[in-house]
Design an enzyme around this catalytic site. Structure first.
Site, PDB file in Angstrom:
ATOM      1  N   LYS A 263       0.830  -1.198   0.000  1.00  0.00           N
ATOM      2  CA  LYS A 263       0.000   0.000   0.000  1.00  0.00           C
ATOM      3  C   LYS A 263       0.864   1.247   0.000  1.00  0.00           C
ATOM      4  O   LYS A 263       0.453   2.309  -0.381  1.00  0.00           O
ATOM      5  CB  LYS A 263      -0.874  -0.007   1.246  1.00  0.00           C
ATOM      6  CG  LYS A 263      -2.000  -0.987   1.133  1.00  0.00           C
ATOM      7  CD  LYS A 263      -2.795  -1.022   2.411  1.00  0.00           C
ATOM      8  CE  LYS A 263      -3.549  -2.350   2.456  1.00  0.00           C
ATOM      9  NZ  LYS A 263      -4.139  -2.640   3.711  1.00  0.00           N
TER      10      LYS A 263
HETATM   11  N1  GLU Z   1      -5.241  -7.092   8.157  1.00  0.00           N
HETATM   12  C1  GLU Z   1      -3.973  -7.585   7.706  1.00  0.00           C
HETATM   13  C2  GLU Z   1      -3.503  -6.745   6.531  1.00  0.00           C
HETATM   14  O1  GLU Z   1      -4.303  -6.082   5.891  1.00  0.00           O
HETATM   15  C3  GLU Z   1      -3.993  -9.012   7.203  1.00  0.00           C
HETATM   16  C4  GLU Z   1      -4.108  -9.963   8.274  1.00  0.00           C
HETATM   17  C5  GLU Z   1      -4.047 -11.425   7.906  1.00  0.00           C
HETATM   18  O2  GLU Z   1      -4.409 -11.833   6.790  1.00  0.00           O
HETATM   19  O3  GLU Z   1      -3.700 -12.151   8.802  1.00  0.00           O
HETATM   20  O4  GLU Z   1      -2.327  -6.771   6.262  1.00  0.00           O
END
Ligand code: GLU
Length: 294
Positions: A263
């Site tokens: 990102k």
């Molecule tokens: N929320 C995490 C992220 O966007 C991913 C978490 C996961 O897949 O364990 O990087």
């Protein structure tokens, strides 16, 4: 093992768990498609919004995630679990670990941690863990009286796991990774990880691992950059005595310049490609072309 065998014979329950901190880039879209494909037609595919970071997550990004995933042709079970609605539940989980004496309050600021590391005898580059700088343990040995004094003074604090003690009580731990095979958990690579942040009674490690168990996820798929996190997640599963899912970490997409998408570095978003006239099949083909083949 009977339970493990039975579990893997069942159609998997998978999930895509984005944090709504930006528009979905191609790397994240790949992760979503990967999780949905791993569920297959017989399995269940869940979407979970990991929005505990109020400072970085935004409602318009969450709305865009639903829209972009649907545009790509994905469907998921509803209701979607939105982590920001469950702080009371995470606080209870944290209180349970605290009652067991496995947490301690940490009053350090980022700047203080950096300073401590810079002043330490060994080279700072040896003190980098998977989450960034390894916490040097400054607050681990504060007396109860000192902890109380600082709390009463109103100083903000996070709660950190006493990783070595937790590990000792859990004993040796392993997990199965479809790509990497049998893995031995080494949660100490994180030192004393934060389980409740200063601003919210949860952290990524806590909320993600808790929710995977709560939602009955049997196959966790995610990018290989999160392999290190699995060491600590495995320890939390042992402390909570919840089942350990199977794991399948996928390669990260690389752009034409050979750099990984994230990102942070302006990776192309599904939204921009869509607005530029691509249809879903074009975007999926583009993702496919950018999956490292070796
Ligand atoms: N929320 C995490 C992220 O966007 C991913 C978490 C996961 O897949 O364990 O990087």
């Amino acid at each position: 093992m009977a339970i493990g065998g039975m579990r893997s014979a069942l159609p998997p329950v998978t999930r895509f768990a984005p944090s709504p901190t930006g528009f979905l880039h191609l790397g994240a879209a790949y992760s979503a498609l990967f999780a949905a494909a791993a569920a297959g037609r017989k399995g269940r595919f869940l979407l979970r919004i990991e929005g505990i970071d109020g400072g970085r997550c935004r409602p318009e990004f969450e709305a865009a995630i639903y829209e972009d995933l649907a545009w790509l042709g994905l469907t998921w079970e509803t209701p979607v679990r939105r982590q920001e609605e469950h702080f009371a539940a995470y606080a209870e989980v944290v209180a349970g670990l605290n009652k067991d004496g496995l947490l301690y309050p940490c009053f350090c600021t980022r700047a203080e941690i950096q300073r401590e590391i810079a002043g330490a005898a060994s080279a700072p580059h040896l003190q980098l863990g998977p989450d960034g700088p390894i916490y040097p343990g400054t607050c681990r040995h504060l007396s109860h009286a000192e902890q109380r004094r600082r709390i009463d003074e109103g100083l903000p604090y996070a709660l950190r796991l006493r990783t070595n003690e937790a590990r000792a009580s859990a004993g040796p731990l392993t997990w199965h990774d479809d790509g990497l095979g049998e893995m031995t958990a080494m949660p100490e690579i994180f030192c004393d990880v934060v389980l409740a942040r200063k601003d919210v009674p949860a952290s990524y490690h806590l909320a993600c691992t808790w929710d995977d168990a709560l939602q009955g996820v049997t196959l966790v798929t995610r990018g290989e950059d999160l392999v290190p996190a699995t060491h600590i997640h495995r320890l939390l599963q042992a402390l909570w005595k919840v089942p350990t899912p199977r794991y399948r970490h996928h390669r990260l997409l690389v752009g034409p310049d050979g750099k990984k998408f994230s990102k942070r570095d302006q990776a192309p978003t599904v939204r921009a490609l869509r607005e530029g006239g691509c249809d879903p099949a074009d975007v999926i083909a583009m993702i496919d072309a950018q999956v490292p083949k070796i």
